[in-house]
Design a protein around this motif. Structure first.
Motif, PDB file in Angstrom:
ATOM      1  N   VAL A 106      -0.347  19.986 -16.975  1.00 41.06           N
ATOM      2  CA  VAL A 106      -1.680  20.593 -17.107  1.00 41.06           C
ATOM      3  C   VAL A 106      -1.523  22.070 -17.465  1.00 41.06           C
ATOM      4  N   ALA A 107      -2.099  22.482 -18.577  1.00 40.76           N
ATOM      5  CA  ALA A 107      -2.017  23.883 -18.997  1.00 40.76           C
ATOM      6  C   ALA A 107      -2.769  24.755 -17.991  1.00 40.76           C
ATOM      7  N   SER A 108      -2.493  26.058 -18.038  1.00 41.54           N
ATOM      8  CA  SER A 108      -3.134  26.951 -17.071  1.00 41.54           C
ATOM      9  C   SER A 108      -4.661  26.920 -17.264  1.00 41.54           C
ATOM     10  N   ALA A 109      -5.381  26.899 -16.167  1.00 40.31           N
ATOM     11  CA  ALA A 109      -6.861  26.744 -16.141  1.00 40.31           C
ATOM     12  C   ALA A 109      -7.305  25.373 -16.659  1.00 40.31           C
ATOM     13  N   GLY A 110      -6.370  24.446 -16.716  1.00 38.91           N
ATOM     14  CA  GLY A 110      -6.697  23.113 -17.231  1.00 38.91           C
ATOM     15  C   GLY A 110      -7.252  22.184 -16.154  1.00 38.91           C
ATOM     16  N   VAL A 111      -7.649  20.975 -16.590  1.00 38.05           N
ATOM     17  CA  VAL A 111      -8.293  19.983 -15.711  1.00 38.05           C
ATOM     18  C   VAL A 111      -7.430  18.726 -15.647  1.00 38.05           C
ATOM     19  N   LEU A 112      -7.298  18.210 -14.430  1.00 41.34           N
ATOM     20  CA  LEU A 112      -6.543  16.968 -14.218  1.00 41.34           C
ATOM     21  C   LEU A 112      -7.471  15.998 -13.497  1.00 41.34           C
ATOM     22  N   VAL A 113      -7.757  14.845 -14.126  1.00 40.04           N
ATOM     23  CA  VAL A 113      -8.532  13.810 -13.421  1.00 40.04           C
ATOM     24  C   VAL A 113      -7.560  12.730 -12.962  1.00 40.04           C
ATOM     25  N   TYR A 114      -7.605  12.471 -11.655  1.00 41.36           N
ATOM     26  CA  TYR A 114      -6.805  11.388 -11.072  1.00 41.36           C
ATOM     27  C   TYR A 114      -7.758  10.239 -10.779  1.00 41.36           C
ATOM     28  N   ALA A 115      -7.420   9.028 -11.268  1.00 41.82           N
ATOM     29  CA  ALA A 115      -8.295   7.874 -11.032  1.00 41.82           C
ATOM     30  C   ALA A 115      -7.469   6.659 -10.650  1.00 41.82           C
ATOM     31  N   VAL A 116      -8.014   5.842  -9.743  1.00 49.10           N
ATOM     32  CA  VAL A 116      -7.430   4.528  -9.441  1.00 49.10           C
ATOM     33  C   VAL A 116      -8.578   3.539  -9.216  1.00 49.10           C
ATOM     34  N   CYS A 117      -8.355   2.277  -9.621  1.00 51.33           N
ATOM     35  CA  CYS A 117      -9.392   1.252  -9.386  1.00 51.33           C
ATOM     36  C   CYS A 117      -9.113   0.586  -8.048  1.00 51.33           C
ATOM     37  N   SER A 118      -8.849   1.398  -7.037  1.00 51.49           N
ATOM     38  CA  SER A 118      -8.552   0.872  -5.712  1.00 51.49           C
ATOM     39  C   SER A 118      -9.305   1.678  -4.672  1.00 51.49           C
ATOM     40  N   LEU A 119      -9.679   1.000  -3.584  1.00 49.84           N
ATOM     41  CA  LEU A 119     -10.517   1.628  -2.566  1.00 49.84           C
ATOM     42  C   LEU A 119      -9.740   1.736  -1.261  1.00 49.84           C
ATOM     43  N   THR A 120      -8.675   2.518  -1.276  1.00 48.12           N
ATOM     44  CA  THR A 120      -7.950   2.712  -0.022  1.00 48.12           C
ATOM     45  C   THR A 120      -7.722   4.204   0.187  1.00 48.12           C
ATOM     46  N   GLU A 121      -7.531   4.563   1.455  1.00 53.71           N
ATOM     47  CA  GLU A 121      -7.307   5.982   1.779  1.00 53.71           C
ATOM     48  C   GLU A 121      -5.953   6.463   1.241  1.00 53.71           C
ATOM     49  N   PRO A 122      -4.859   5.684   1.422  1.00 56.53           N
ATOM     50  CA  PRO A 122      -3.567   6.210   0.948  1.00 56.53           C
ATOM     51  C   PRO A 122      -3.488   6.395  -0.567  1.00 56.53           C
ATOM     52  N   LEU A 124       0.822  -1.204   0.000  1.00 61.14           N
ATOM     53  CA  LEU A 124       0.000   0.000   0.000  1.00 61.14           C
ATOM     54  C   LEU A 124       0.865   1.267   0.000  1.00 61.14           C
ATOM     55  N   LYS A 125       1.893   1.265   0.857  1.00 60.65           N
ATOM     56  CA  LYS A 125       2.784   2.424   0.952  1.00 60.65           C
ATOM     57  C   LYS A 125       3.530   2.636  -0.364  1.00 60.65           C
ATOM     58  N   GLU A 126       3.995   1.524  -0.923  1.00 60.45           N
ATOM     59  CA  GLU A 126       4.767   1.589  -2.172  1.00 60.45           C
ATOM     60  C   GLU A 126       3.895   2.129  -3.308  1.00 60.45           C
ATOM     61  N   SER A 127       2.655   1.630  -3.357  1.00 59.37           N
ATOM     62  CA  SER A 127       1.732   2.050  -4.405  1.00 59.37           C
ATOM     63  C   SER A 127       1.456   3.556  -4.281  1.00 59.37           C
ATOM     64  N   ALA A 128       1.184   4.017  -3.055  1.00 57.64           N
ATOM     65  CA  ALA A 128       0.849   5.432  -2.858  1.00 57.64           C
ATOM     66  C   ALA A 128       2.047   6.325  -3.172  1.00 57.64           C
ATOM     67  N   ALA A 129       3.259   5.862  -2.885  1.00 58.75           N
ATOM     68  CA  ALA A 129       4.449   6.680  -3.170  1.00 58.75           C
ATOM     69  C   ALA A 129       4.610   6.855  -4.684  1.00 58.75           C
ATOM     70  N   LEU A 130       4.384   5.781  -5.441  1.00 59.19           N
ATOM     71  CA  LEU A 130       4.489   5.878  -6.912  1.00 59.19           C
ATOM     72  C   LEU A 130       3.395   6.803  -7.450  1.00 59.19           C
ATOM     73  N   GLN A 131       2.174   6.648  -6.925  1.00 57.24           N
ATOM     74  CA  GLN A 131       1.055   7.474  -7.400  1.00 57.24           C
ATOM     75  C   GLN A 131       1.320   8.956  -7.139  1.00 57.24           C
ATOM     76  N   ALA A 132       1.903   9.277  -5.953  1.00 58.43           N
ATOM     77  CA  ALA A 132       2.170  10.688  -5.630  1.00 58.43           C
ATOM     78  C   ALA A 132       3.169  11.272  -6.637  1.00 58.43           C
ATOM     79  N   LEU A 133       4.187  10.485  -6.970  1.00 59.15           N
ATOM     80  CA  LEU A 133       5.182  10.959  -7.933  1.00 59.15           C
ATOM     81  C   LEU A 133       4.546  11.154  -9.308  1.00 59.15           C
ATOM     82  N   LEU A 134       3.733  10.197  -9.732  1.00 59.74           N
ATOM     83  CA  LEU A 134       3.082  10.289 -11.041  1.00 59.74           C
ATOM     84  C   LEU A 134       2.100  11.467 -11.082  1.00 59.74           C
ATOM     85  N   LEU A 135       1.403  11.695  -9.958  1.00 62.90           N
ATOM     86  CA  LEU A 135       0.432  12.797  -9.935  1.00 62.90           C
ATOM     87  C   LEU A 135       1.158  14.150  -9.998  1.00 62.90           C
ATOM     88  N   ASP A 136       2.280  14.278  -9.279  1.00 65.88           N
ATOM     89  CA  ASP A 136       3.065  15.517  -9.362  1.00 65.88           C
ATOM     90  C   ASP A 136       3.524  15.761 -10.797  1.00 65.88           C
TER      91      ASP A 136
END
Ligand SMILES: C[S@@+](CC[C@H](N)C(=O)[O-])C[C@H]1O[C@@H](n2cnc3c(N)ncnc32)[C@H](O)[C@@H]1O
Length: 408
Positions: free
Chosen positions: A339-355, A321-333
């Protein structure tokens, strides 16, 4: 193509899964190499998925009946689990199915078939704690109970789903004209098919439908990208979400680490008659590209997809779980930089955890004050919402988390 006994074939697939293979491709491969009626193929599929979903409860039922379970061949243990699954969880007549499993055991294990006969005749479902009954790893059960409160919805992850299709223009008419029974799904452009498999559908071969869970499609819909807009589909895999976006007129570039998935994606896009540009890139490094609409469908633990990927139950470890969340944080950054200015970023995962979900997005918003959450109400059942929203994996839907983030 050889004929096969469905139970013997299911056993072979289960044994491969026990050795680390993924269930869906192993099953598909086995079914494609044997001449089975659709009823027989349905039986193999039910035995494989049912046994994997119920493995913990089946083990609790079988263990007291075995003197030395660890000393038995692994394949024989799968045979006992599959036989017990069929006896305890399906309406098929017990006497006939036990005989059928004993015949498989005679051919594979000779003398040990006596043990199979004795155990399958006696096996009964014992009362068990809730995580065992639900077929969940203990750590995941505790996480869901602590984070979502109630976990009873997880029983739906043990029930089969219909065949979900995303339909492209002309898809519904094609399904109707070939006599396929279908119902409207919970989102526009989605239908559920009952009693037919994908390989039988002419509409699929004609490139008018795409197998896809509605929860997965919703991630692409949430971008709300108008026709003509440029979209970056990050961690886009084989470009399934990209295909729907392209069909709506977006100009999509899909990035992923794995070129083999993208090759499969190109072939699929050809089938659909749609255009998506595929580029291979490791998103742990920033991307030299930007657009007003960016979708990051990040790699994750897949805990929302336990119905379709039942073998994940055997693989999931709390440390992942920790490893997955660390990779996701890097990818999201890195996705945010594109994302261009005033642009939209959708973050999605097929997982149901808080981290991997709310925790990750809350920390992202702290690090990026130029972004704010703008997640709309969604037309699917929800487990919980905050900056983003978790889809409840009931009625054949996969569990997902999405957050829509707006820049500036
Ligand atoms: C959840 S899947 C997304 C699949 C795809 N968006 C779809 O709709 O089918 C996650 C994807 O992330 C990709 N991936 C994993 N690590 C990556 C990385 N470091 N850079 C780019 N892609 C990565 C995997 O190859 C996989 O295709």
């Amino acid at each position: 193509m050889p004929d096969a006994d469905p139970r013997a074939l299911a056993l072979r697939v289960l044994d491969h899964v026990g050795r680390g293979k993924f269930a869906a491709p192993t099953l598909d491969h086995a079914l494609s190499r044997h001449d089975l009626t659709s009823q027989q193929a349905g039986l193999v599929t039910d035995l494989v998925y049912g046994t994997l979903r119920r493995e913990r409860w089946l083990e609790a039922a079988l263990t007291p009946l075995l003197r030395d379970p660890e000393g038995l061949p692994q394949e024989l243990r799968w045979l006992l689990r599959a036989g017990a699954y069929e006896k305890l969880f399906t309406p098929r007549p017990a006497h006939a199915l036990v005989n059928a499993w004993v015949s498989v055991a005679k051919r594979r294990f000779g003398m040990l078939s006596g043990l199979v006969n004795a155990v399958l005749r006696r096996v009964e479902l014992p009362p068990v704690p809730e995580p065992v009954r639900l077929g969940l790893p203990d750590f995941l059960y505790s996480h869901w109970r602590d984070y979502f409160g109630d976990v009873s919805w997880a029983a739906a992850l043990n029930e089969p789903a219909p065949l979900w299709l995303t339909v492209f223009p002309g898809g519904r008419e094609a399904l109707r004209s070939e006599g396929t029974n279908f119902e409207a799904g919970p989102l526009p452009d989605t239908v559920s098919v009952h009693g037919a498999s994908l390989r039988e559908l002419a509409a699929y071969r004609q490139g008018l439908v795409q197998p896809q869970n509605p929860s997965s499609l919703l991630a692409a819909m949430l971008l709300d990208a108008p026709a003509g807009a440029r979209v970056l589909d990050l961690a886009g895999g084989a470009g399934i979400k990209a295909a729907w976006l392209a069909a709506k007129g977006a100009r999509v570039t899909s990035y992923d680490l794995r070129s083999s998935r993208q090759r499969a994606g190109r072939r699929n896009l050809e089938r659909l008659g749609l255009e998506v540009e595929f580029k291979t890139h490791d998103l742990r490094r920033p991307l030299a590209d930007s657009a007003p609409y960016v979708l990051l469908d990040a790699p994750c633990l897949g805990t929302g997809t336990l119905r379709g990927h039942p073998e994940l139950r055997r693989r999931l470890r709390e440390d992942d779980l920790k490893e997955s969340a660390a990779l996701q944080a890097l990818l999201l950054d890195n996705a945010a930089r594109s994302v261009a200015s005033a642009g939209v970023l959708v973050y999605a995962v097929c997982s149901l955890t808080e981290p991997e979900g709310e925790g990750l997005v809350a920390a992202f918003l702290d690090r990026h004050p130029d972004f704010s959450a703008d997640t709309p109400a969604i037309p699917l059942p929800r487990l919980r919402s905050g900056a983003g929203v978790y889809v409840k994996p009931v009625d054949g839907l996969d569990g997902f988390y999405y957050a829509r983030l707006r820049r500036g």
